[in-house]
Write an enzyme that holds these catalytic residues in place. Sequence first.
Site, PDB file in Angstrom:
ATOM      1  N   MET A  42     -41.974  27.896 -24.494  1.00 41.14           N
ATOM      2  CA  MET A  42     -42.685  29.012 -23.893  1.00 41.14           C
ATOM      3  C   MET A  42     -43.166  28.700 -22.489  1.00 41.14           C
ATOM      4  O   MET A  42     -43.021  29.517 -21.574  1.00 41.14           O
ATOM      5  CB  MET A  42     -43.869  29.417 -24.773  1.00 41.14           C
ATOM      6  CG  MET A  42     -43.472  30.215 -25.992  1.00 41.14           C
ATOM      7  SD  MET A  42     -42.548  31.732 -25.591  1.00 41.14           S
ATOM      8  CE  MET A  42     -43.777  32.649 -24.680  1.00 41.14           C
ATOM      9  N   LYS A  95     -55.771  21.873 -27.511  1.00 41.96           N
ATOM     10  CA  LYS A  95     -56.108  22.901 -26.536  1.00 41.96           C
ATOM     11  C   LYS A  95     -57.546  22.728 -26.033  1.00 41.96           C
ATOM     12  O   LYS A  95     -57.819  22.868 -24.833  1.00 41.96           O
ATOM     13  CB  LYS A  95     -55.917  24.290 -27.157  1.00 41.96           C
ATOM     14  CG  LYS A  95     -54.458  24.644 -27.431  1.00 41.96           C
ATOM     15  CD  LYS A  95     -54.345  26.020 -28.079  1.00 41.96           C
ATOM     16  CE  LYS A  95     -52.903  26.403 -28.359  1.00 41.96           C
ATOM     17  NZ  LYS A  95     -52.118  26.682 -27.144  1.00 41.96           N
ATOM     18  N   SER A 104     -50.529  31.735 -30.037  1.00 43.21           N
ATOM     19  CA  SER A 104     -49.949  32.804 -30.846  1.00 43.21           C
ATOM     20  C   SER A 104     -50.945  33.404 -31.824  1.00 43.21           C
ATOM     21  O   SER A 104     -50.633  34.392 -32.480  1.00 43.21           O
ATOM     22  CB  SER A 104     -48.739  32.276 -31.627  1.00 43.21           C
ATOM     23  OG  SER A 104     -47.736  31.793 -30.768  1.00 43.21           O
ATOM     24  N   HIS A 160     -51.012  36.275 -24.666  1.00 44.65           N
ATOM     25  CA  HIS A 160     -49.953  35.902 -25.600  1.00 44.65           C
ATOM     26  C   HIS A 160     -48.636  36.548 -25.195  1.00 44.65           C
ATOM     27  O   HIS A 160     -48.380  37.725 -25.460  1.00 44.65           O
ATOM     28  CB  HIS A 160     -50.343  36.324 -27.024  1.00 44.65           C
ATOM     29  CG  HIS A 160     -49.302  35.996 -28.051  1.00 44.65           C
ATOM     30  ND1 HIS A 160     -49.140  36.711 -29.210  1.00 44.65           N
ATOM     31  CD2 HIS A 160     -48.367  35.008 -28.077  1.00 44.65           C
ATOM     32  CE1 HIS A 160     -48.156  36.190 -29.912  1.00 44.65           C
ATOM     33  NE2 HIS A 160     -47.657  35.166 -29.245  1.00 44.65           N
ATOM     34  N   ASN A 207     -41.581  35.412 -27.051  1.00 47.27           N
ATOM     35  CA  ASN A 207     -40.364  34.675 -26.697  1.00 47.27           C
ATOM     36  C   ASN A 207     -39.110  35.521 -26.972  1.00 47.27           C
ATOM     37  O   ASN A 207     -38.945  36.027 -28.078  1.00 47.27           O
ATOM     38  CB  ASN A 207     -40.320  33.385 -27.525  1.00 47.27           C
ATOM     39  CG  ASN A 207     -39.191  32.466 -27.125  1.00 47.27           C
ATOM     40  OD1 ASN A 207     -38.671  32.547 -26.027  1.00 47.27           O
ATOM     41  ND2 ASN A 207     -38.793  31.589 -28.035  1.00 47.27           N
ATOM     42  N   ASN A 232     -48.827  38.905 -34.524  1.00 44.62           N
ATOM     43  CA  ASN A 232     -48.634  37.899 -35.566  1.00 44.62           C
ATOM     44  C   ASN A 232     -49.442  38.184 -36.827  1.00 44.62           C
ATOM     45  O   ASN A 232     -49.099  37.695 -37.911  1.00 44.62           O
ATOM     46  CB  ASN A 232     -48.965  36.508 -35.031  1.00 44.62           C
ATOM     47  CG  ASN A 232     -47.828  35.959 -34.192  1.00 44.62           C
ATOM     48  OD1 ASN A 232     -46.667  36.279 -34.429  1.00 44.62           O
ATOM     49  ND2 ASN A 232     -48.145  35.150 -33.200  1.00 44.62           N
TER      50      ASN A 232
END
Length: 247
Positions: free
Chosen positions: A10, A94, A116, A139, A142, A190
């Site tokens: 990504m 992160k 995500s 977000h 892809n 998601n």
Amino acid sequence: RVAVLGAGTMGAQIAALFASRGIQSDLLDLPSSGGSRSRLAEEARKRLPSLKPPPMDSERDLDLIRPGNLEDDLERTAEADWVIEAVIEQPEIKQDLMVKVEQVAREDAIISTNTSGIPMRVIAAGRSEAFQKRFLGTHFFNPPRYLKLLEIVPGAKTDPDVVARLAWFARVGLGKRVVITKDTPGFIGNRVGVYELMNSLWTMAGGDYSIEEIDTLTGPLMGRPSSATFRTADVVGLDTLAHVANF
């Protein structure tokens, strides 16, 4: 100018998307031992022209992507108007990176995470109020050049002006269809998509249908992409899918 932190599938393609719009970007990843310390980002940049579908308009766009590593070159984020974190879907990694970004990013730079589905309150935990005012989720899906949707996820303390500015730029500068989402695990895409995919996995595991049969039924026959269910999981990355599903 943008700085993309993480040169995986990504991160590299997000940098390519900006390059295709004539925007300079730094692409940084972990340092390597032996040879160039920026080898991961350099190789990711080199692979971009060979990807299908093409992630950029022309190989000349590569000139706008400057590779580096997160140890020697993190100070480059001070040049960026927008810092985009795109590392592995693990909250601790992160969080640790955000500690470093807060120390070097410009005070007026927007900082976002390409997670995500990890909530902003988790990634920004422990950061200053000034940081959290300019921090939010962005977000991309892809492949980012072709999938129009961009989920923008404000945190509890994100300045509404930051959200409005970024949403405007994403629409006008990047050609995105922007959806502002709540800061809940999985957001919108998601939260629905992983649920549906898990149902397909259980159906296959129960022996009622094969992988091939499920992909035949859940692709173009339903008005969905030819990647259907299991090929979509491959595109997303099984490791990323597992991280999102388990969060």
